[in-house]
Design a protein around this motif. Sequence first.
Motif, PDB file in Angstrom:
ATOM      1  N   GLU A  21       0.829  -1.208   0.000  1.00 42.86           N
ATOM      2  CA  GLU A  21       0.000   0.000   0.000  1.00 42.86           C
ATOM      3  C   GLU A  21       0.862   1.255   0.000  1.00 42.86           C
ATOM      4  O   GLU A  21       0.612   2.208  -0.752  1.00 42.86           O
ATOM      5  N   ILE A  22       1.868   1.262   0.865  1.00 44.22           N
ATOM      6  CA  ILE A  22       2.756   2.425   0.966  1.00 44.22           C
ATOM      7  C   ILE A  22       3.498   2.644  -0.349  1.00 44.22           C
ATOM      8  O   ILE A  22       3.612   3.776  -0.845  1.00 44.22           O
ATOM      9  N   GLN A 125       7.412  -2.415  12.400  1.00 47.16           N
ATOM     10  CA  GLN A 125       6.382  -1.936  13.310  1.00 47.16           C
ATOM     11  C   GLN A 125       6.610  -2.537  14.683  1.00 47.16           C
ATOM     12  O   GLN A 125       6.501  -3.747  14.872  1.00 47.16           O
ATOM     13  N   THR A 137      -1.519  -4.751  15.025  1.00 45.13           N
ATOM     14  CA  THR A 137      -1.781  -3.602  14.170  1.00 45.13           C
ATOM     15  C   THR A 137      -0.537  -3.064  13.479  1.00 45.13           C
ATOM     16  O   THR A 137       0.557  -3.084  14.017  1.00 45.13           O
ATOM     17  N   ALA A 139      -1.090   0.022  12.076  1.00 42.87           N
ATOM     18  CA  ALA A 139      -1.735   1.307  11.809  1.00 42.87           C
ATOM     19  C   ALA A 139      -0.727   2.445  11.735  1.00 42.87           C
ATOM     20  O   ALA A 139      -0.823   3.312  10.864  1.00 42.87           O
ATOM     21  N   ALA A 140       0.246   2.472  12.638  1.00 43.89           N
ATOM     22  CA  ALA A 140       1.234   3.559  12.613  1.00 43.89           C
ATOM     23  C   ALA A 140       2.059   3.506  11.347  1.00 43.89           C
ATOM     24  O   ALA A 140       2.319   4.534  10.709  1.00 43.89           O
ATOM     25  N   ARG A 142       1.192   2.171   8.459  1.00 45.07           N
ATOM     26  CA  ARG A 142       0.344   2.511   7.310  1.00 45.07           C
ATOM     27  C   ARG A 142       0.158   4.030   7.213  1.00 45.07           C
ATOM     28  O   ARG A 142       0.226   4.611   6.129  1.00 45.07           O
ATOM     29  N   ALA A 143      -0.073   4.677   8.343  1.00 45.69           N
ATOM     30  CA  ALA A 143      -0.364   6.108   8.330  1.00 45.69           C
ATOM     31  C   ALA A 143       0.880   6.966   8.140  1.00 45.69           C
ATOM     32  O   ALA A 143       0.826   8.021   7.499  1.00 45.69           O
ATOM     33  N   TRP A 144       2.002   6.516   8.708  1.00 43.24           N
ATOM     34  CA  TRP A 144       3.208   7.337   8.702  1.00 43.24           C
ATOM     35  C   TRP A 144       4.238   6.909   7.656  1.00 43.24           C
ATOM     36  O   TRP A 144       5.224   7.614   7.435  1.00 43.24           O
ATOM     37  N   ARG A 147       4.961   9.486   4.859  1.00 41.90           N
ATOM     38  CA  ARG A 147       5.616  10.687   5.380  1.00 41.90           C
ATOM     39  C   ARG A 147       7.088  10.429   5.702  1.00 41.90           C
ATOM     40  O   ARG A 147       7.931  11.309   5.542  1.00 41.90           O
ATOM     41  N   PRO A 172      -2.024   5.961  15.135  1.00 43.92           N
ATOM     42  CA  PRO A 172      -1.379   7.006  14.317  1.00 43.92           C
ATOM     43  C   PRO A 172      -1.476   8.402  14.906  1.00 43.92           C
ATOM     44  O   PRO A 172      -0.509   9.173  14.853  1.00 43.92           O
ATOM     45  N   GLU A 173      -2.617   8.736  15.486  1.00 39.58           N
ATOM     46  CA  GLU A 173      -2.796  10.088  16.016  1.00 39.58           C
ATOM     47  C   GLU A 173      -1.961  10.350  17.255  1.00 39.58           C
ATOM     48  O   GLU A 173      -1.771  11.511  17.656  1.00 39.58           O
TER      49      GLU A 173
END
Length: 254
Positions: A21-22, A125, A137, A139-140, A142-144, A147, A172-173
Amino acid sequence: MKILLTNDDGIHAPGLAVLEEIARAISEDVWICAPDEEQSGMGHALTLTRPVRLRKHGARRFSVTGTPTDAVTMGLRKVVDGKPDLILSGVNRGANLGDDVTYSGTVSAAIEGALAGVRSIALSQVISREGAAGPETFAAARAWGGRVLAPLLTTPLPPRTLVNVNFPPLAPENVRGIRAVRQGFHDYARGTVVEGRDPRGFTYYWFGLEAIEHTLDHGTDLEAVSEGYVAVTPLQLDLTHHASLGALAARYAP
């Protein structure tokens, strides 16, 4: 941009799907060559005593019956149409921090890419024992991931260097940002040896992992992740301890 993806958790690992995905947010020219099954802890092992088989799972998607190093070698020589511009290894399920990079198949795949003259990045991860964002997870990452990678695609890197990225075990937040840091070191060697007996009565040994207490040196990957940051660490393949060369040379002087 032509990108080769690999890992040490195997072709069907969920972290590889996250990495794809990334990568596809960067380019559509994505190729995959990963081990058939999990190869964690294999380090920079190369299969020499048996044949390695290449299996096709779909368009531009392959696996090998070997190590992460084998996967990169086959990816470069037999799979990818032309030389890739970038090799991404991961996303590993679990940390590759401090001196653990010497065991890591994820990092070693990136090492093999760097040796071949390709910009190479390992991504892992970190998994929290408390399950802060869920034990499985990504999630971090995938989101970061995007960036983190964006500056690394254009930053000049010397030959035979690679970059090691670790995402903290947070939603992620809650990730506080990204830090470029040096490699840390664990306080003591990890692992236990568990002895057991198989159904036929023969003794076997199983290497286990255990929590390690850290004295977190400032500016290290261990500290950055513990404080909720994505850790980005440049690694070099020259293991020479240059400060000792003069003293050793004097010992061998005629």
